[in-house]
Design an enzyme around this catalytic site. Sequence first.
Site, PDB file in Angstrom:
ATOM      1  N   ASP A 185       0.868  -1.163   0.000  1.00 14.68           N
ATOM      2  CA  ASP A 185       0.000   0.000   0.000  1.00 14.68           C
ATOM      3  C   ASP A 185       0.912   1.223   0.000  1.00 14.68           C
ATOM      4  O   ASP A 185       2.091   1.137   0.358  1.00 14.68           O
ATOM      5  CB  ASP A 185      -0.897  -0.024   1.237  1.00 14.68           C
ATOM      6  N   ASP A 215      -0.264   5.053   0.766  1.00 14.78           N
ATOM      7  CA  ASP A 215      -0.555   6.133   1.702  1.00 14.78           C
ATOM      8  C   ASP A 215      -0.549   5.639   3.140  1.00 14.78           C
ATOM      9  O   ASP A 215      -1.197   4.636   3.467  1.00 14.78           O
ATOM     10  CB  ASP A 215      -1.904   6.765   1.365  1.00 14.78           C
ATOM     11  N   ASP A 265      -1.507  -0.151   6.132  1.00 14.75           N
ATOM     12  CA  ASP A 265      -1.839   0.492   7.407  1.00 14.75           C
ATOM     13  C   ASP A 265      -3.323   0.460   7.717  1.00 14.75           C
ATOM     14  O   ASP A 265      -3.718   0.804   8.833  1.00 14.75           O
ATOM     15  CB  ASP A 265      -1.430   1.968   7.350  1.00 14.75           C
TER      16      ASP A 265
END
Length: 220
Positions: free
Chosen positions: A7, A9, A182
Amino acid sequence: MRLVLFDLDNTLLAGDSDFEWAQFLIEQGVLDREVYEARNLAFYEQYKAGTLDIHEFLNFQLKPLARHSRRQLDAWHEQFMQEKILPIVAPKARELVAHHAQDADLMAIITATNSFVTAPIAKAFGIFHLIATEPEQKNGEFTGEVFGTPSFREGKITRLDEWLKLKGLTWSSITESWFYSDSLNDLPLLQRVTNPVAVDPDDTLRDYAEKQGWPVISLR
């Protein structure tokens, strides 16, 4: 075949490129602060809470691309990279990418953020494969609409399956797979890989990862 997915961001980046792009345009006077800043913050909070309507958000995020030439957008993006993105690239994130680059057969960034914003960021990490939400283009210019399935939540699995198929691969071709994220929004894909890793996770993902015995790491 070993596949490593990241991922972007709040995972490889210590911030959110989607949010920062809108803020950058506001700071440049391209978008009206009074109109856009509150909505940008509201969408970001919805994303973190797992309640984001991706199509409503994309209507907000992609429309400004259609109002300006690609040449102007590219010029703004160069400034955006220097001012907003490179300062939030943590050394540990680069180290993680370099570590996997030694052994992975395939590495890709897979992100809900659109490819106009994220392609130069992936290049800066030395990752040459990007699965992102695709803005529709006509004659080289953006229309303000989305093309295909947004790379968000279960849509990441759809887009990943399509990407593997283009490469003549399926999940059965993959002997080991990693996904670093996250966000609770990425639980569908985290549950699909053999090595899910929670990176500086939100509270929901942290709780889930700890219950499942997944590694929890920090790149900050």
